[in-house]
Scaffold this motif. Structure first.
Motif, PDB file in Angstrom:
ATOM      1  N   LEU A 114       0.839  -1.205   0.000  1.00 36.26           N
ATOM      2  CA  LEU A 114       0.000   0.000   0.000  1.00 36.26           C
ATOM      3  C   LEU A 114       0.873   1.254   0.000  1.00 36.26           C
ATOM      4  CD1 LEU A 114      -2.810  -1.015   2.535  1.00 36.26           C
ATOM      5  CD2 LEU A 114      -2.967  -0.877   0.051  1.00 36.26           C
ATOM      6  N   ALA A 115       1.957   1.219   0.775  1.00 31.24           N
ATOM      7  CA  ALA A 115       2.865   2.374   0.828  1.00 31.24           C
ATOM      8  C   ALA A 115       3.521   2.595  -0.533  1.00 31.24           C
ATOM      9  CB  ALA A 115       3.926   2.156   1.902  1.00 31.24           C
ATOM     10  N   SER A 116       3.937   1.503  -1.187  1.00 31.14           N
ATOM     11  CA  SER A 116       4.630   1.631  -2.470  1.00 31.14           C
ATOM     12  C   SER A 116       3.747   2.324  -3.491  1.00 31.14           C
ATOM     13  CB  SER A 116       5.005   0.252  -3.018  1.00 31.14           C
ATOM     14  OG  SER A 116       5.598  -0.517  -2.010  1.00 31.14           O
ATOM     15  N   VAL A 117       2.470   2.030  -3.457  1.00 36.00           N
ATOM     16  CA  VAL A 117       1.554   2.629  -4.421  1.00 36.00           C
ATOM     17  C   VAL A 117       1.469   4.142  -4.218  1.00 36.00           C
ATOM     18  CG1 VAL A 117      -0.890   2.756  -5.062  1.00 36.00           C
ATOM     19  CG2 VAL A 117       0.219   0.532  -4.800  1.00 36.00           C
ATOM     20  N   LEU A 118       1.644   4.592  -2.968  1.00 39.81           N
ATOM     21  CA  LEU A 118       1.546   6.027  -2.690  1.00 39.81           C
ATOM     22  C   LEU A 118       2.853   6.767  -2.946  1.00 39.81           C
ATOM     23  CD1 LEU A 118      -0.588   6.078   0.582  1.00 39.81           C
ATOM     24  CD2 LEU A 118      -1.330   6.532  -1.747  1.00 39.81           C
ATOM     25  N   ALA A 119       3.960   6.019  -3.146  1.00 41.80           N
ATOM     26  CA  ALA A 119       5.247   6.675  -3.361  1.00 41.80           C
ATOM     27  C   ALA A 119       5.178   7.542  -4.614  1.00 41.80           C
ATOM     28  CB  ALA A 119       6.340   5.615  -3.520  1.00 41.80           C
ATOM     29  N   GLY A 120       5.687   8.754  -4.499  1.00 40.39           N
ATOM     30  CA  GLY A 120       5.619   9.683  -5.621  1.00 40.39           C
ATOM     31  C   GLY A 120       4.317  10.452  -5.652  1.00 40.39           C
ATOM     32  N   GLY A 121       3.315   9.928  -4.968  1.00 40.03           N
ATOM     33  CA  GLY A 121       2.072  10.676  -4.778  1.00 40.03           C
ATOM     34  C   GLY A 121       2.065  11.168  -3.347  1.00 40.03           C
ATOM     35  N   SER A 122       0.997  10.970  -2.656  1.00 42.82           N
ATOM     36  CA  SER A 122       0.986  11.329  -1.248  1.00 42.82           C
ATOM     37  C   SER A 122      -0.176  10.636  -0.574  1.00 42.82           C
ATOM     38  CB  SER A 122       0.847  12.841  -1.074  1.00 42.82           C
ATOM     39  OG  SER A 122      -0.343  13.282  -1.685  1.00 42.82           O
ATOM     40  N   GLY A 123      -0.109  10.614   0.741  1.00 38.55           N
ATOM     41  CA  GLY A 123      -1.210   9.999   1.483  1.00 38.55           C
ATOM     42  C   GLY A 123      -0.727   9.320   2.740  1.00 38.55           C
ATOM     43  N   TRP A 124      -1.576   8.496   3.267  1.00 33.24           N
ATOM     44  CA  TRP A 124      -1.304   7.809   4.526  1.00 33.24           C
ATOM     45  C   TRP A 124      -1.541   6.323   4.364  1.00 33.24           C
ATOM     46  CZ3 TRP A 124       0.720  10.231   8.661  1.00 33.24           C
ATOM     47  CH2 TRP A 124       0.640  11.628   8.696  1.00 33.24           C
ATOM     48  N   VAL A 125      -0.751   5.542   5.089  1.00 38.25           N
ATOM     49  CA  VAL A 125      -1.032   4.119   5.223  1.00 38.25           C
ATOM     50  C   VAL A 125      -1.272   3.880   6.706  1.00 38.25           C
ATOM     51  CG1 VAL A 125      -0.306   1.798   4.646  1.00 38.25           C
ATOM     52  CG2 VAL A 125       0.648   3.734   3.385  1.00 38.25           C
ATOM     53  N   LEU A 126      -2.399   3.300   7.008  1.00 42.48           N
ATOM     54  CA  LEU A 126      -2.789   3.153   8.406  1.00 42.48           C
ATOM     55  C   LEU A 126      -3.137   1.710   8.731  1.00 42.48           C
ATOM     56  CD1 LEU A 126      -5.270   6.182   8.617  1.00 42.48           C
ATOM     57  CD2 LEU A 126      -2.835   6.187   9.196  1.00 42.48           C
ATOM     58  N   LEU A 127      -2.705   1.294   9.903  1.00 43.74           N
ATOM     59  CA  LEU A 127      -3.225   0.067  10.497  1.00 43.74           C
ATOM     60  C   LEU A 127      -4.258   0.521  11.520  1.00 43.74           C
ATOM     61  CD1 LEU A 127      -3.270  -2.961  11.285  1.00 43.74           C
ATOM     62  CD2 LEU A 127      -1.267  -2.515  12.730  1.00 43.74           C
ATOM     63  N   SER A 128      -5.483   0.083  11.340  1.00 40.98           N
ATOM     64  CA  SER A 128      -6.578   0.584  12.174  1.00 40.98           C
ATOM     65  C   SER A 128      -7.359  -0.561  12.782  1.00 40.98           C
ATOM     66  CB  SER A 128      -7.546   1.440  11.341  1.00 40.98           C
ATOM     67  OG  SER A 128      -6.892   2.564  10.808  1.00 40.98           O
ATOM     68  N   TYR A 129      -8.013  -0.251  13.888  1.00 44.03           N
ATOM     69  CA  TYR A 129      -8.880  -1.222  14.564  1.00 44.03           C
ATOM     70  C   TYR A 129     -10.330  -0.798  14.381  1.00 44.03           C
ATOM     71  CZ  TYR A 129     -11.014  -4.028  18.230  1.00 44.03           C
ATOM     72  OH  TYR A 129     -11.812  -4.893  18.924  1.00 44.03           O
ATOM     73  N   VAL A 130     -11.150  -1.715  13.922  1.00 42.52           N
ATOM     74  CA  VAL A 130     -12.566  -1.420  13.696  1.00 42.52           C
ATOM     75  C   VAL A 130     -13.380  -2.062  14.819  1.00 42.52           C
ATOM     76  CG1 VAL A 130     -14.481  -1.515  12.042  1.00 42.52           C
ATOM     77  CG2 VAL A 130     -12.113  -1.534  11.216  1.00 42.52           C
ATOM     78  N   PRO A 131     -13.895  -1.248  15.761  1.00 41.81           N
ATOM     79  CA  PRO A 131     -14.601  -1.841  16.905  1.00 41.81           C
ATOM     80  C   PRO A 131     -15.799  -2.697  16.504  1.00 41.81           C
ATOM     81  CG  PRO A 131     -14.092   0.454  17.338  1.00 41.81           C
ATOM     82  CD  PRO A 131     -13.763   0.210  15.890  1.00 41.81           C
ATOM     83  N   ARG A 132     -16.545  -2.283  15.471  1.00 37.74           N
ATOM     84  CA  ARG A 132     -17.741  -3.048  15.114  1.00 37.74           C
ATOM     85  C   ARG A 132     -17.397  -4.499  14.819  1.00 37.74           C
ATOM     86  NH1 ARG A 132     -21.362  -3.380   9.751  1.00 37.74           N
ATOM     87  NH2 ARG A 132     -19.381  -4.214   9.067  1.00 37.74           N
ATOM     88  N   ASP A 133     -16.277  -4.685  14.116  1.00 38.26           N
ATOM     89  CA  ASP A 133     -15.921  -6.028  13.695  1.00 38.26           C
ATOM     90  C   ASP A 133     -14.892  -6.672  14.610  1.00 38.26           C
ATOM     91  OD1 ASP A 133     -17.594  -5.558  11.536  1.00 38.26           O
ATOM     92  OD2 ASP A 133     -15.977  -4.653  10.380  1.00 38.26           O
ATOM     93  N   GLY A 134     -14.360  -5.875  15.546  1.00 42.46           N
ATOM     94  CA  GLY A 134     -13.327  -6.412  16.422  1.00 42.46           C
ATOM     95  C   GLY A 134     -12.101  -6.845  15.638  1.00 42.46           C
TER      96      GLY A 134
END
Ligand code: FE2
Length: 318
Positions: A114-134
């Motif tokens: 995911l990070a490689s795809v953003l290289a040269g562009g911009s943005g964020w790569v996040l590891l997130s926790y979704v409470p609804r799905d645990g």
């Protein structure tokens, strides 16, 4: 000033392959810039009279506020994501990552991809926790205004060029590798422990039917797919059913106001599933009546529309 600067969470001199001046510039210019914009926008918002200001002006400021606030929050998370050895996940976090991604290696490959795809562009790569799905999930955000609603990021990789160009130039992959080498997994685990304390969204509660067991549309579909013996009764009210174009394939329609007339056609040897239009009343009441008569009956939560929503097979209503 409403928003205060957070002290730099990681210790720049301890980072492996990421120069202190890169972090300092990033912290001062980009994080600090976002915070200053946020305070300036907030001051503008507080100074205006929402009763007389054009709605478009308020809307633009609120949009800018959201972007600046999100940038501030994500930068704080980014700096707090660094300072470890990038390797050692606490056991409980390693187990959670393996549970949700297959293995830590699979997580790493997906995150880096995911990070490689953003290289040269911009943005964020996040590891997130979704409470609804645990569950934990990786996501990208092409700007500060995009994120998974209700998800709690616990690890952030900044892929804006300002995060690496000063030292890495166009060599974004070296920057990504350096970031991965410096992840502070113990801090990520601390945030994971905090995140899982957040309650998931409240489920629909039907107190009056608390004693009537339900079954989900997916479970009914699985029963049908497995060929399990089950009697499925569509009990949408007659005034509604008479206008209905379709019904669940495998179900029979029965008038919920005439249960006594058709109850004798059901077998007590096989489970019964009832459902109505949305799953609020009629299906539950009918299931309760059948249970009182000694049937193994449950109602299908969400009713006909839940079935349609999961693309359960339907036939012409008859
Ligand atoms: Fe940044």
């Amino acid at each position: 000033m409403r928003y205060r600067i957070a002290p730099l969470f990681c210790r720049p001199w301890t980072l492996n392959g990421i120069a202190p001046r890169l972090i300092e510039s990033h912290y001062e210019n980009n994080y600090g810039g976002a915070l200053n914009r946020l305070n300036a926008i907030t001051a503008e918002l507080e100074a205006l009279d929402p009763a007389t200001t054009p709605a478009a002006v308020i809307h633009r400021l609120k949009r800018d506020e959201m972007i600046a606030l999100n940038s501030t929050l994500l930068h704080e998370l980014y700096f707090a994501s660094l300072g470890g050895d990038g390797r050692t996940l606490p056991d409980a976090l390693a187990d959670a990552v393996a549970r949700d991604f297959g293995s830590v290696e699979r997580w790493r490959h997906e995150f880096v991809a995911l990070a490689s795809v953003l290289a040269g562009g911009s943005g964020w790569v996040l590891l997130s926790y979704v409470p609804r799905d645990g569950r934990l999930i990786n996501q990208t955000g092409a700007d500060h205004g995009q994120s998974i609603a209700g998800a709690i990021p616990i690890l952030a990789l900044d892929m804006y060029e300002h995060a690496y160009h000063l030292e890495f130039g166009a060599n974004a992959s070296a920057y990504i590798a350096a970031f991965m080498r410096n992840i502070d997994w113990a801090a990520v685990h601390g945030r994971y422990q905090d995140a899982i304390k957040v309650a998931p969204p409240r489920p629909l509660e039907q107190k009056q039917f608390a004693n009537v067991p339900s079954v989900t549309a997916e479970e009914v579909k699985a029963m049908q797919d497995s060929g399990a013996a089950v009697q499925i009764v569509d009990v949408r009210p007659k005034h509604y059913a008479s206008r209905a174009a379709d019904m669940m394939d495998g179900a029979v329609w029965r008038d919920p106001e005439r249960v006594a007339e058709w109850i004798g056609t059901l077998s007590k040897d096989e489970p019964v599933v009832t459902f109505c239009v949305y799953g609020f009343h009629i299906g539950c009441e009918t299931a309760a009546a059948l249970r009182n008569a000694g049937f193994d009956a449950r109602y299908m939560a969400g009713g006909h529309y839940a079935w349609k929503a999961i693309k359960g097979p339907v036939k012409l209503f008859k």
